[in-house]
Design a protein around this motif. Structure first.
Motif, short mmCIF file in Angstrom:
data_model
loop_
_atom_site.label_atom_id
_atom_site.label_comp_id
_atom_site.label_asym_id
_atom_site.label_seq_id
_atom_site.Cartn_x
_atom_site.Cartn_y
_atom_site.Cartn_z
N HIS A 1 0.71 -1.42 -0.34
CA HIS A 1 0.04 0.24 -0.37
C HIS A 1 0.80 1.03 0.07
CE1 HIS A 1 -0.30 0.66 4.86
NE2 HIS A 1 0.79 0.08 4.50
N ASP B 1 0.68 -4.30 12.71
CA ASP B 1 1.90 -3.37 12.99
C ASP B 1 0.96 -2.73 13.50
OD1 ASP B 1 0.42 -2.36 10.76
OD2 ASP B 1 2.86 -1.67 9.72
N ASP C 1 -4.16 -0.99 8.12
CA ASP C 1 -2.91 -0.96 8.82
C ASP C 1 -2.54 0.51 9.35
OD1 ASP C 1 0.05 -1.88 7.50
OD2 ASP C 1 1.04 0.01 7.98
N ALA C 2 -1.58 0.00 10.30
CA ALA C 2 -0.65 1.02 11.10
C ALA C 2 -0.20 2.29 10.21
CB ALA C 2 0.09 1.18 12.41
N HIS C 3 0.16 1.98 9.16
CA HIS C 3 0.65 3.71 8.33
C HIS C 3 -0.13 3.60 7.86
CE1 HIS C 3 3.98 1.22 9.65
NE2 HIS C 3 4.42 1.81 10.39
N GLY D 1 0.75 -4.74 6.35
CA GLY D 1 1.80 -5.11 7.33
C GLY D 1 1.68 -5.76 8.62
ZN LIG Z 1 2.40 -0.72 8.26
#
Ligand SMILES: [Zn+2]
Length: 345
Positions: free
Chosen positions: A163, A288, A199-201, A325
């Motif tokens: 991503h 993550d 995702d965390a990001h 992730g």
């Molecule tokens: Zn991530």
């Protein structure tokens, strides 16, 4: 539920990435696959290898010149030794153009092209990187095509992740944008698709690809990027542009947020998806966000993943889940099991 993964995706075995001015051992280790596979086995979902869709299938998202760069980069890097240079074990840039578009990139220099096409120092290209990235994208295509052919839900065990990959640029451990490729595959059959990225990001590559599109809604729940990768995008004011105005929603979470804050944001995301009235959904899932993940600034636990599965599965729409992730092996098994249990409930 169908699930796809190719053993070729284990060939990518990065040796280094730069973070906070230090060279670190990579967190995207092949062992991640064992944990994710175990979760699928726990849930009784068999894994099958995706067909070989070739490189042309990537061109629905990626620039052909970029695809060619990825395919040839490692061999060209090693060939620098023929000119008396001493290339490192992986392709990594040591300079970037001010204007980073490849149109300004000298076509003959692998060193110059590395700066054009590799956006940071977390996406080294080793001997197995291209094959793994290609097959990872094939897993996403296979999952999307299965759903196009009538399977209700499919999971793509994508590694490397995708991503953060842009049309013509790798970054953040990502080379080919599996989530965008899955959404593009679905759009041909369904016409209107929502992408939810947890995702965390922030899913910057996915957002950017669809930012001007009215037929794809992109929603991302992630850690506040003001002090977290990818820093430059992922803010609430990024809502889409032109025909895609109001088709992008970012729901950044304060660092330290846990299940309560995540589930609240998830509720907003599900409402936005409901208003958009998509015909199919892509869930880009990263673990993550887990409280003990080495890269996490969030504090999620399994209830968040199970609730995500329940609510996304509860939409009653054709669903493709794409793995992003997540770098703590134990959490991957726990997280994916909870997510699938929620979806399959
Ligand atoms: Zn991530």
């Amino acid at each position: 539920m169908k699930a796809f993964f190719s053993p070729d995706q284990l060939l990518h075995d990065p040796r280094q990435f730069m973070r906070l001015g230090r060279i670190h051992k990579p967190t995207d280790r092949p062992a991640r696959v064992e944990a994710l596979s175990a979760a699928l086995a726990d849930c009784g979902v068999p894994l099958e290898a995706p067909p070989d869709f070739g490189e042309e299938a990537l061109e629905c998202v990626h620039d052909p010149d970029y695809i060619e760069f990825l395919r040839q980069a490692y061999a060209r890097w090693q060939a620098l030794a023929d000119n008396g240079l001493q290339p490192g074990i992986e392709v990594l840039p040591n300079l970037w153009p001010y204007n980073d578009r490849p149109s300004s990139c000298p076509p003959d220099s692998i060193i110059a092209q590395a700066g054009c096409y590799l956006g940071d120092l977390s996406c080294p290209i080793g001997p197995g990187t291209w094959t793994s990235a290609l097959r990872s994208a094939h897993a996403a295509i296979a999952a999307a095509r299965a759903v196009c052919d009538g399977v209700d839900r499919a999971y793509a065990l994508c590694r490397p992740s995708g991503h953060h990959a842009h049309v013509d640029r790798a970054s953040g451990f990502c080379y080919l944008n599996n989530t965008a490729i899955a959404a593009q595959t679905l759009i041909r059959a369904f016409g209107r698709v929502a992408v939810l990225d947890i995702d965390a990001h922030h899913g910057d590559g996915t957002q950017h690809f669809f930012y001007h599109r009215a037929d794809v809604l992109t929603v991302s729940i992630h850690a506040d990027p003001r002090n977290y990768f990818p820093f430059y995008t992922g803010y609430e004011y990024e809502t889409g542009d032109g025909p895609g105005d109001c088709c992008n929603f970012n729901l950044p979470l304060a660092h330290g947020s846990g299940d309560v804050e995540f589930v609240q944001a998830l509720g907003h995301a599900i409402k936005a998806i409901g208003r958009f009235q998509p015909k199919a959904v892509v869930l880009a899932v990263g673990f993550d966000t887990y409280k003990d993940d080495p890269l996490s600034v969030l504090r999620l636990d399994w209830p968040s993943y199970r609730q995500t599965g329940r609510l996304v599965g509860g939409l009653g729409l054709p669903l493709v889940v794409v793995q992003e992730g997540g770098y703590m092996t134990g959490a991957l098994r726990l997280g994916l099991t909870a997510l699938l249990e929620g979806i399959l409930a």
